[in-house]
Design a protein around this motif. Structure first.
Motif, PDB file in Angstrom:
ATOM      1  N   SER A  73      16.891  -0.891 -51.494  1.00  0.00           N
ATOM      2  CA  SER A  73      16.920  -1.570 -52.732  1.00  0.00           C
ATOM      3  C   SER A  73      15.696  -2.520 -52.629  1.00  0.00           C
ATOM      4  CB  SER A  73      18.198  -2.243 -53.271  1.00  0.00           C
ATOM      5  OG  SER A  73      19.363  -1.556 -53.324  1.00  0.00           O
ATOM      6  N   LEU A  74      15.635  -3.271 -51.435  1.00  0.00           N
ATOM      7  CA  LEU A  74      14.805  -4.234 -50.939  1.00  0.00           C
ATOM      8  C   LEU A  74      13.151  -3.466 -51.154  1.00  0.00           C
ATOM      9  CD1 LEU A  74      16.232  -5.873 -47.896  1.00  0.00           C
ATOM     10  CD2 LEU A  74      15.874  -7.008 -50.094  1.00  0.00           C
ATOM     11  N   GLY A  75      13.329  -2.343 -50.652  1.00  0.00           N
ATOM     12  CA  GLY A  75      11.972  -1.641 -50.750  1.00  0.00           C
ATOM     13  C   GLY A  75      11.512  -1.091 -52.094  1.00  0.00           C
ATOM     14  N   ALA A  76      12.491  -0.873 -52.921  1.00  0.00           N
ATOM     15  CA  ALA A  76      11.854  -0.580 -54.259  1.00  0.00           C
ATOM     16  C   ALA A  76      11.687  -1.851 -55.152  1.00  0.00           C
ATOM     17  CB  ALA A  76      13.096  -0.022 -54.962  1.00  0.00           C
ATOM     18  N   ALA A  77      12.037  -2.953 -54.647  1.00  0.00           N
ATOM     19  CA  ALA A  77      11.841  -4.332 -55.289  1.00  0.00           C
ATOM     20  C   ALA A  77      10.563  -4.593 -54.907  1.00  0.00           C
ATOM     21  CB  ALA A  77      12.816  -5.441 -55.124  1.00  0.00           C
ATOM     22  N   VAL A  79      14.542   1.925 -41.087  1.00  0.00           N
ATOM     23  CA  VAL A  79      13.226   1.646 -41.646  1.00  0.00           C
ATOM     24  C   VAL A  79      12.953   2.679 -42.827  1.00  0.00           C
ATOM     25  CG1 VAL A  79      10.527   1.621 -41.056  1.00  0.00           C
ATOM     26  CG2 VAL A  79      12.334   0.424 -39.857  1.00  0.00           C
ATOM     27  N   ALA A  80      13.359   4.279 -42.286  1.00  0.00           N
ATOM     28  CA  ALA A  80      12.961   5.086 -43.461  1.00  0.00           C
ATOM     29  C   ALA A  80      13.674   4.892 -44.619  1.00  0.00           C
ATOM     30  CB  ALA A  80      13.470   6.395 -42.583  1.00  0.00           C
ATOM     31  N   ALA A  81      15.026   4.026 -44.592  1.00  0.00           N
ATOM     32  CA  ALA A  81      15.428   3.744 -45.874  1.00  0.00           C
ATOM     33  C   ALA A  81      14.377   3.078 -46.699  1.00  0.00           C
ATOM     34  CB  ALA A  81      17.029   3.154 -45.503  1.00  0.00           C
ATOM     35  N   ILE A  82      13.845   1.936 -46.039  1.00  0.00           N
ATOM     36  CA  ILE A  82      12.922   1.396 -46.991  1.00  0.00           C
ATOM     37  C   ILE A  82      11.668   2.148 -47.280  1.00  0.00           C
ATOM     38  CG2 ILE A  82      11.116  -0.660 -46.613  1.00  0.00           C
ATOM     39  CD1 ILE A  82      13.093  -1.887 -44.638  1.00  0.00           C
ATOM     40  N   TRP A  83      11.109   3.132 -46.689  1.00  0.00           N
ATOM     41  CA  TRP A  83      10.133   4.102 -47.160  1.00  0.00           C
ATOM     42  C   TRP A  83      10.586   4.626 -48.410  1.00  0.00           C
ATOM     43  CZ3 TRP A  83       9.559   6.953 -41.968  1.00  0.00           C
ATOM     44  CH2 TRP A  83       8.863   6.171 -41.011  1.00  0.00           C
ATOM     45  N   PHE A  84      12.172   5.100 -48.576  1.00  0.00           N
ATOM     46  CA  PHE A  84      12.689   5.891 -49.511  1.00  0.00           C
ATOM     47  C   PHE A  84      12.624   4.715 -50.797  1.00  0.00           C
ATOM     48  CE2 PHE A  84      16.606   6.480 -52.186  1.00  0.00           C
ATOM     49  CZ  PHE A  84      16.303   7.722 -52.379  1.00  0.00           C
ATOM     50  N   GLY A  85      12.937   3.672 -50.583  1.00  0.00           N
ATOM     51  CA  GLY A  85      13.285   2.599 -51.638  1.00  0.00           C
ATOM     52  C   GLY A  85      11.662   2.339 -52.168  1.00  0.00           C
ATOM     53  N   VAL A 113      11.658  13.634 -43.044  1.00  0.00           N
ATOM     54  CA  VAL A 113      12.025  14.143 -44.459  1.00  0.00           C
ATOM     55  C   VAL A 113      11.637  13.001 -45.560  1.00  0.00           C
ATOM     56  CG1 VAL A 113      14.038  14.610 -45.996  1.00  0.00           C
ATOM     57  CG2 VAL A 113      14.077  15.669 -43.811  1.00  0.00           C
ATOM     58  N   VAL A 114      11.914  11.910 -44.967  1.00  0.00           N
ATOM     59  CA  VAL A 114      11.751  10.594 -46.077  1.00  0.00           C
ATOM     60  C   VAL A 114      10.123  10.462 -46.097  1.00  0.00           C
ATOM     61  CG1 VAL A 114      12.075   8.339 -46.323  1.00  0.00           C
ATOM     62  CG2 VAL A 114      14.141   9.616 -45.513  1.00  0.00           C
ATOM     63  N   ALA A 115       9.639  10.404 -45.003  1.00  0.00           N
ATOM     64  CA  ALA A 115       8.128  10.125 -45.005  1.00  0.00           C
ATOM     65  C   ALA A 115       7.456  11.253 -45.835  1.00  0.00           C
ATOM     66  CB  ALA A 115       7.506  10.285 -43.665  1.00  0.00           C
ATOM     67  N   ARG A 116       7.806  12.503 -45.611  1.00  0.00           N
ATOM     68  CA  ARG A 116       7.227  13.570 -46.587  1.00  0.00           C
ATOM     69  C   ARG A 116       7.672  13.468 -48.063  1.00  0.00           C
ATOM     70  NH1 ARG A 116       6.254  14.308 -41.999  1.00  0.00           N
ATOM     71  NH2 ARG A 116       4.933  12.563 -42.637  1.00  0.00           N
ATOM     72  N   VAL A 160       4.523   3.587 -44.389  1.00  0.00           N
ATOM     73  CA  VAL A 160       5.089   4.929 -44.244  1.00  0.00           C
ATOM     74  C   VAL A 160       4.290   5.610 -42.858  1.00  0.00           C
ATOM     75  CG1 VAL A 160       3.561   6.586 -45.573  1.00  0.00           C
ATOM     76  CG2 VAL A 160       5.964   6.954 -45.028  1.00  0.00           C
ATOM     77  N   ARG A 161       2.945   5.086 -42.547  1.00  0.00           N
ATOM     78  CA  ARG A 161       2.492   5.317 -41.270  1.00  0.00           C
ATOM     79  C   ARG A 161       3.101   4.787 -40.238  1.00  0.00           C
ATOM     80  NH1 ARG A 161       1.406   8.840 -43.596  1.00  0.00           N
ATOM     81  NH2 ARG A 161       2.500   9.711 -41.783  1.00  0.00           N
TER      82      ARG A 161
END
Length: 376
Positions: free
Chosen positions: A68-72, A232-238, A308-311, A346-347
């Protein structure tokens, strides 16, 4: 742009976790702090008092908050995540009885401390630890050398830093970044157009007192290291969700043609795969922490999930760019920043190098069945 809203890893019917802050409030707070490092640090301290630790039985809720932070706003997420990660590490080392009471007093840690976590290595940079004792007799060390990739080193008060305690062994240390022996280097410029408020450069240390956090090798080999990488991947997802929402907004505003619908479908499929991988990983983390044998090596779990999340993030960036064309990238500051921030963030996933590491782990042990080298 749409009003901030939370990112879920499971249907709302799965239920909220007691004691975890409302995710809508988390998203709104992150939006209000967008691009402001000081505001993000205040938010980090606030969230640290309410968000669960990874492996506590509410890992999904933690990762939903990070998403949610990442999406914001990815700048806010990039500030909050290492602070939470550092506190999770300290909580674990204390629970394991590997950090004496009062040991952190030697580096001035108090309730107002803000944290970075610096574990990267780089060519020509080596940070070495030399054993010492403080006035109370606690084990300490003096750190001397250069540490690369130290985000916000000039803004946070403390950091957990890996340093070489022998020819081929590293150990984690807590340091006060306000010490006179700490210099944030200025010889490396941040050329990226993404995450411009959260630059990552080297730090030079000369005889800086540090408190050992766990024995040599503990930090890098504990399951929590892998779990933090999935956070960290959860943030990429967001962040990918934030970019994708711009495409959904366009589709709702203007009747999409067949190509626009194809792009929307591709984005949804990619995000669904990432969401499912994160939700499954959260369940595995909590089961493992509770003593249930899942048969999944934490490093394998992290590498799979991050891949999976990065792709998925790369797929979202590509399809949204193809669908929307140049206008949002050149005329909309918020969208352009989201894209640039996500491309840099994401890098942290090392693409083919991480894939090779995953392949090696599968052949060595992984979670392979007894009748073959791979689990599928």
């Amino acid at each position: 742009m749409p009003s901030p809203r939370p990112v879920l890893l499971a249907p709302a019917s799965a239920g909220a976790v007691t004691g975890v802050p409302d995710l809508g409030s988390v998203a709104k707070a992150a939006t209000a702090a967008a691009g402001d490092v000081d505001a993000a640090l205040w938010l980090a301290r606030d969230l640290a008092t309410t968000l669960p630790l990874p492996g506590s039985g509410a890992t999904r809720a933690l990762w939903e908050a990070l998403a949610s932070l990442g999406a914001a706003d990815l700048t806010v997420a990039r500030v909050v995540e290492p602070h939470l990660d550092a506190l999770a590490v300290l909580a674990q080392v204390e629970a394991d009885g590997l950090l004496p009471d009062g040991a952190l007093d030697a580096v001035g840690v108090d309730d107002g401390a803000t944290w970075g976590v610096y574990a990267a290595e780089g060519p020509g940079a080596r940070l070495e630890a030399h054993p010492d004792r403080d006035a109370s007799g606690h084990e300490v060390a003096l750190l001397t050398g250069r540490k690369p990739w130290c985000s916000l080193a000039g803004r946070v008060s403390h950091a957990l830093v890996t340093a070489w305690c022998g020819p081929d062994e590293r150990r984690l240390y807590a340091v006060d970044l306000r010490h006179a022996g700490v210099t944030v280097a200025t010889d490396v410029a941040w050329a990226a157009r993404g995450l411009t408020a959260v630059t990552s450069g080297p730090v030079d240390l000369v005889d800086v007192p540090a408190v050992p956090v766990g024995p040599p090798g503990w930090y890098l080999h504990r399951p929590g290291f892998a779990w933090g990488g999935i956070g960290v991947a959860a943030i990429w997802f967001g962040g990918a969700v934030g970019v994708a929402r711009r495409l959904a907004e366009q589709a709702a505003r203007r009747e999409p043609d067949q190509l626009a619908l194809a792009h929307l479908g591709a984005v949804d499929g990619a995000l669904h795969a990432a969401r499912a991988a994160l939700a499954e990983a959260a369940a595995v983390v909590d089961a493992t922490s509770n003593g249930t044998s899942t048969g999944v090596d934490p490093a394998v779990l992290a590498l799979r999930t991050r891949q999976v999340v990065a792709r998925a993030a790369e797929t979202v960036l590509e399809h949204v760019a193809h669908a929307l064309g140049p206008a949002p990238l050149t005329l909309e500051d918020e969208h352009a920043r989201r894209v640039a921030d996500l491309q840099v963030y994401v890098r942290q996933e090392h693409a083919e190098r991480d894939q090779a590491t995953l392949g090696r782990l599968l052949l060595q042990h992984g979670d392979a069945p007894t009748d073959g080298p791979a689990p599928w």
